[in-house]
Design a protein around this motif. Structure first.
Motif: not given
Length: 186
Positions: A40-51, A119-126
């Motif tokens: 549930m955090t953006r630290d979980c790479l390469p994938d994480h949950l959003t709402a 979906h892919l988010v290219p600007f989340c973690a360059p």
């Protein structure tokens, strides 16, 4: 975020997916949550949950969208959960409030997801191929509620549900309206 993680897991495990593709996607989300306590955090790479939240007017004829500053496209309101969030629906509502300028009291959120979208988010973690595993909800804004542009947006505006600026949103309208008790033609 353990309460949020537990809520996301329970919400998704209990969610009746409307299609086989959505059921498969739900299973991917559940696997990620099972494998990663930090899902549930953006630290979980390469994938994480959003709402996220699609916000409709009371007549369900228009949807309030944000012109996302980084993506430069029109989307529903949404983003990463924060440490204070305890439910995935609550995270979606908080994001809608923050990004739309509406007050919490202006929105009535249905707590059952309408759709999942990875979906892919290219600007989340360059430099990293990051995917947002989004859990989307629907809400209704009270008549007369005033929206405002946030620092994450270029604009916030109401759009007719049959004339959306982002064609990807069109397929989400009918399931959202069904959850809210409307039909696309009502």
């Amino acid at each position: 975020m353990s309460r949020l993680h537990a809520d996301a897991l329970a919400t998704l495990q209990g969610w009746v997916a409307p299609t086989t593709d959505q059921a498969l996607l739900r299973d991917r989300y559940v696997c990620l949550l099972d494998a990663r306590p930090d899902a549930m955090t953006r630290d979980c790479l390469p994938d994480h949950l959003t709402a996220s939240t699609l916000v409709f007017n009371e007549g369900a004829t228009r949807v309030l969208l944000t012109h996302h500053a980084k993506a430069r496209r029109w989307f529903q309101f949404g983003g990463h959960p924060e440490p204070e969030d305890t439910t995935v629906a609550g995270a979606a509502l908080r994001e809608a409030v923050e990004e739309s300028g509406l007050q919490r009291s202006d929105l009535s959120l249905d707590p059952v997801p309408i759709e999942l979208d990875a979906h892919l988010v290219p600007f989340c973690a360059p430099g990293t191929a990051v995917h947002h595993f989004d859990v989307m909800f629907a809400a209704t804004a009270r008549a007369g509620a005033r929206h405002a542009v946030s620092e994450e947006s270029l604009d916030v505006a109401w759009w007719p549900i049959d004339d959306l600026p982002n064609p990807d949103l069109a397929s989400r309208i009918a399931p959202a309206l069904a959850r809210l008790g409307h039909s696309p033609s009502s």
